[in-house]
Design an enzyme around this catalytic site. Structure first.
Site, PDB file in Angstrom:
ATOM      1  CD  GLU A  42      -2.539   1.146   2.938  1.00 28.10           C
ATOM      2  OE1 GLU A  42      -3.482   1.899   2.956  1.00 28.10           O
ATOM      3  OE2 GLU A  42      -1.917   0.400   3.562  1.00 28.10           O
ATOM      4  CE  LYS A 112      -7.168   1.403   3.536  1.00 30.31           C
ATOM      5  NZ  LYS A 112      -6.120   1.898   4.301  1.00 30.31           N
ATOM      6  CB  CYS A 149      -4.359  -1.510   4.371  1.00 29.66           C
ATOM      7  SG  CYS A 149      -3.352  -1.699   6.163  1.00 29.66           S
TER       8      CYS A 149
END
Length: 258
Positions: A42, A112, A149
């Protein structure tokens, strides 16, 4: 999507720094030449910096310097490469998206969905969440879902990806270090693989700020490769026959009643 037999995956576990030029130069240095799919962590283009930092100066378009170099390296290596970046969003406050780019043998992007407003952090102060649009991309015939994540803590996203056909989930991360965090990471990566009978390739940033322990896990939860805490590249080959056998052994997807 075409039927696949196997896929060679490499996970690049490396801490990105605060200099975008230096991070960008690492793409060519660290991308192996013997893999079908290479996964970086990430925000590899530029680390978050101190909590609460303004990230807007480091946002780029998907075809900006980082995306252009990612495409060049992927083409040179003959692979598909995934890496995280900060993407210009058009947000009124200038907050970027936290975006994964897929370049090379396949092209896609994922912004995300779940921002890290947890464990004392407030990622939404500096970033804007992407639309609730799960992304599945064909990588060498392998239907591949994308997560980032903190998304790992939301099982409904992984299930949505599998319902859209994903047989592999790629998960770049910068999993912040702290009490229980490695245990949470390893438990949740394996849980998402087991409950969805899917491969997971999770590439994390390294210690000391982050946890490391990048992992490739198979659909029954067996760990095919795992890094330690430091900078490291780990590789594994995934086989579709393993996925088919796992789904015969544990047909939980077809046994669902909810």
């Amino acid at each position: 999507m075409t039927t696949w037999n196997s896929l060679r995956i490499s996970l690049v576990q490396q801490a990105s720094g605060l200099d975008p030029d230096a991070n960008r130069s690492l793409l060519a240095e660290l991308t192996p030449s013997d893999s079908d799919l290479v996964v970086f962590p990430e925000v590899f283009a530029r680390d978050f910096g101190k909590p609460g930092s303004d990230l807007s100066p480091y946002a780029e378009a998907q075809d900006g310097p980082f995306g252009t170099e990612l495409s060049r390296v992927a083409e040179k290596r003959g692979a598909t490469v995934v890496a995280g970046m900060l993407e210009t969003s058009g947000d009124a406050d200038g907050r970027p998206f936290n975006t994964l780019l897929v370049r090379g043998g396949a092209e896609a992007a994922y912004r995300k969905i779940h921002l890290y407003d947890s464990f004392g952090y407030k990622e939404s102060d500096a970033l804007v969440a992407g639309a609730i649009e799960p992304v599945v991309v064909d990588i060498d015939g392998v239907p591949t879902g994308l997560m980032t994540c903190y998304d790992l803590r939301f099982p409904e996203l992984a299930r949505r990806l599998v319902d859209q056909g994903a047989e592999l989930i790629v998960l770049p991360a910068a999993w912040v270090a702290g009490p229980r965090k490695v245990d949470h990471w390893r438990t949740l990566v394996r849980a998402r693989a087991i409950e969805n009978t899917v491969f997971i390739a999770a590439a994390a940033q390294s210690a000391p700020r982050y946890c490391g322990h990048s992992m490739v896990v198979d659909p029954l939860g067996d760990v095919l490769a795992e890094a330690g805490e430091g900078d490291e590249i780990v590789s594994a080959t995934i086989d579709r026959a393993v996925l088919e056998e796992a789904r015969r052994t544990n047909p939980s997807l077809v046994n669902r009643r909810m």
